[in-house]
Write a protein that holds these residues in place. Structure first.
Motif, PDB file in Angstrom:
ATOM      1  N   UNK A  98       0.806  -1.262   0.219  1.00  0.00           N
ATOM      2  CA  UNK A  98      -0.059  -0.012  -0.153  1.00  0.00           C
ATOM      3  C   UNK A  98       0.758   1.464   0.098  1.00  0.00           C
ATOM      4  N   UNK A  99       2.071   1.361   0.773  1.00  0.00           N
ATOM      5  CA  UNK A  99       2.917   2.482   0.907  1.00  0.00           C
ATOM      6  C   UNK A  99       3.590   2.594  -0.308  1.00  0.00           C
ATOM      7  N   UNK A 100       3.977   1.625  -0.907  1.00  0.00           N
ATOM      8  CA  UNK A 100       4.880   1.517  -2.133  1.00  0.00           C
ATOM      9  C   UNK A 100       4.219   2.037  -3.412  1.00  0.00           C
ATOM     10  N   UNK A 101       2.996   1.566  -3.513  1.00  0.00           N
ATOM     11  CA  UNK A 101       2.128   2.017  -4.600  1.00  0.00           C
ATOM     12  C   UNK A 101       1.037   3.043  -4.427  1.00  0.00           C
ATOM     13  N   UNK A 102       1.094   3.480  -3.206  1.00  0.00           N
ATOM     14  CA  UNK A 102       0.181   4.647  -2.597  1.00  0.00           C
ATOM     15  C   UNK A 102      -1.214   4.390  -2.892  1.00  0.00           C
ATOM     16  N   UNK A 103      -1.557   3.365  -2.589  1.00  0.00           N
ATOM     17  CA  UNK A 103      -3.002   2.642  -2.788  1.00  0.00           C
ATOM     18  C   UNK A 103      -3.697   2.441  -1.416  1.00  0.00           C
ATOM     19  N   UNK A 104      -4.988   2.584  -1.083  1.00  0.00           N
ATOM     20  CA  UNK A 104      -5.210   2.039   0.400  1.00  0.00           C
ATOM     21  C   UNK A 104      -5.399   0.604   0.250  1.00  0.00           C
ATOM     22  N   UNK A 105      -5.153  -0.054   1.301  1.00  0.00           N
ATOM     23  CA  UNK A 105      -5.382  -1.452   1.331  1.00  0.00           C
ATOM     24  C   UNK A 105      -6.617  -1.975   0.996  1.00  0.00           C
ATOM     25  N   UNK A 106      -7.756  -1.359   1.396  1.00  0.00           N
ATOM     26  CA  UNK A 106      -9.049  -1.806   0.734  1.00  0.00           C
ATOM     27  C   UNK A 106      -9.069  -1.695  -0.667  1.00  0.00           C
ATOM     28  N   UNK A 107      -8.715  -0.660  -1.291  1.00  0.00           N
ATOM     29  CA  UNK A 107      -8.495  -0.637  -2.913  1.00  0.00           C
ATOM     30  C   UNK A 107      -7.707  -1.606  -3.486  1.00  0.00           C
ATOM     31  N   UNK A 108      -6.561  -1.842  -2.849  1.00  0.00           N
ATOM     32  CA  UNK A 108      -5.467  -2.761  -3.325  1.00  0.00           C
ATOM     33  C   UNK A 108      -5.933  -4.299  -3.409  1.00  0.00           C
ATOM     34  N   UNK A 109      -6.708  -4.642  -2.195  1.00  0.00           N
ATOM     35  CA  UNK A 109      -7.018  -5.781  -2.181  1.00  0.00           C
ATOM     36  C   UNK A 109      -8.232  -6.209  -3.098  1.00  0.00           C
ATOM     37  N   UNK A 110      -9.001  -5.060  -3.251  1.00  0.00           N
ATOM     38  CA  UNK A 110     -10.231  -5.364  -4.190  1.00  0.00           C
ATOM     39  C   UNK A 110      -9.760  -5.219  -5.727  1.00  0.00           C
ATOM     40  N   UNK A 111      -8.897  -4.566  -6.002  1.00  0.00           N
ATOM     41  CA  UNK A 111      -8.345  -4.493  -7.273  1.00  0.00           C
ATOM     42  C   UNK A 111      -7.581  -5.652  -7.658  1.00  0.00           C
TER      43      UNK A 111
END
Length: 268
Positions: free
Chosen positions: A189-202
């Protein structure tokens, strides 16, 4: 769709070919084989996710997947397609140099009309021999296979990646290049500037699996290669593929492959 050629390989065949046609036959998850795959598209349009890269295929084109390369195939909704798939063990390739050339040739090949006719004919020869075997059938299929691979290695340009990585593709690339290190959802999440929720969903939308499941399969896939290609201890391999302890490694390995690392090595 039942993979009859895959069943034949599991039963001990060294070369297996199959023609399949369908509609909306999309792989839900990426997978890998312990052998090579040549995928030839006869009609329709298909997309292939190979590790962290996306490819698009049209009739007359083909792809090669080396052993232990994660991939999946899918197509547009209601788009009929027909393909030929050829599986073969590494040991069936004529020489080590040719094997390495084929192994490095992952991607979409776009042969001209003459080469396309040749490749299609050879695949048809192998399929026909498999369906109506005669004396020296295994030798005939191996000869046809190596003639095909030599033609590809000598005549066709090395394939290129055709789609740029999107953000999830970048995450997949990060996993494939850093699987031997500790990887967490928070770190991604930190590396790609994405929220954990959005990252898991996508991530689930793109791969139909979770980050942890995908990471485990990637690690075990690489552990299998090390078990096959090196004499390293199982403990050392577990460390080099990102596992903090041997007990966890053994448990994950068996859950994915059905056997323990020790049993896998003995089977070889």
């Amino acid at each position: 769709m039942i993979d009859q050629a895959g069943i034949m390989m599991a039963q001990g065949k060294k070369i297996a070919c199959e023609r399949i046609q369908g509609v909306n036959d999309n792989m839900a998850k990426s997978h890998y084989h312990e052998y090579f795959e040549l995928y030839y598209l006869e009609s329709g349009r298909r997309f292939h996710m190979v590790q962290d890269e996306m490819y698009e295929m049209y009739p007359g084109q083909f792809m090669i997947f080396a052993p232990y390369i994660m991939h999946r195939s899918f197509g547009d909704q209601n788009m009929p397609f027909k393909r030929l798939v050829l599986y073969f063990q590494s040991g069936e390739v004529l020489s080590e140099e040719l094997r390495k050339t084929v192994e490095a040739g992952v991607g979409v090949y776009r042969p001209d009309r003459q080469e396309e006719t040749f490749i299609h004919r050879i695949l048809g020869n192998i399929l026909e021999e498999q369906q109506k075997p005669e004396v020296f059938s295994d030798e005939y299929m191996a000869t046809q296979l190596n003639g095909l691979l030599l033609q590809i290695a000598r005549k066709l340009e090395k394939p290129e990646r055709v789609k740029k990585l999107d953000r999830i593709g970048e995450v997949l690339h990060f996993i494939h290049t850093n699987f031997d290190k500790e990887i967490s959802l928070e770190q991604l999440s930190r590396t790609f500037y994405l929220s954990p929720y959005y990252l898991c969903r996508e991530f689930k939308k793109h791969t139909n699996t979770t980050i942890v499941q995908y990471l485990n399969v990637t690690r075990i896939m690489n552990a299998q290669r090390k078990l096959m290609e090196t004499n390293q201890s199982i403990t050392q391999i577990s460390r080099e593929t990102g596992f903090s302890n041997i007990t966890h490694f053994n448990r994950v390995f068996k859950s994915i492959t059905g056997v323990s690392p020790t049993q896998f090595r003995k089977q070889l």
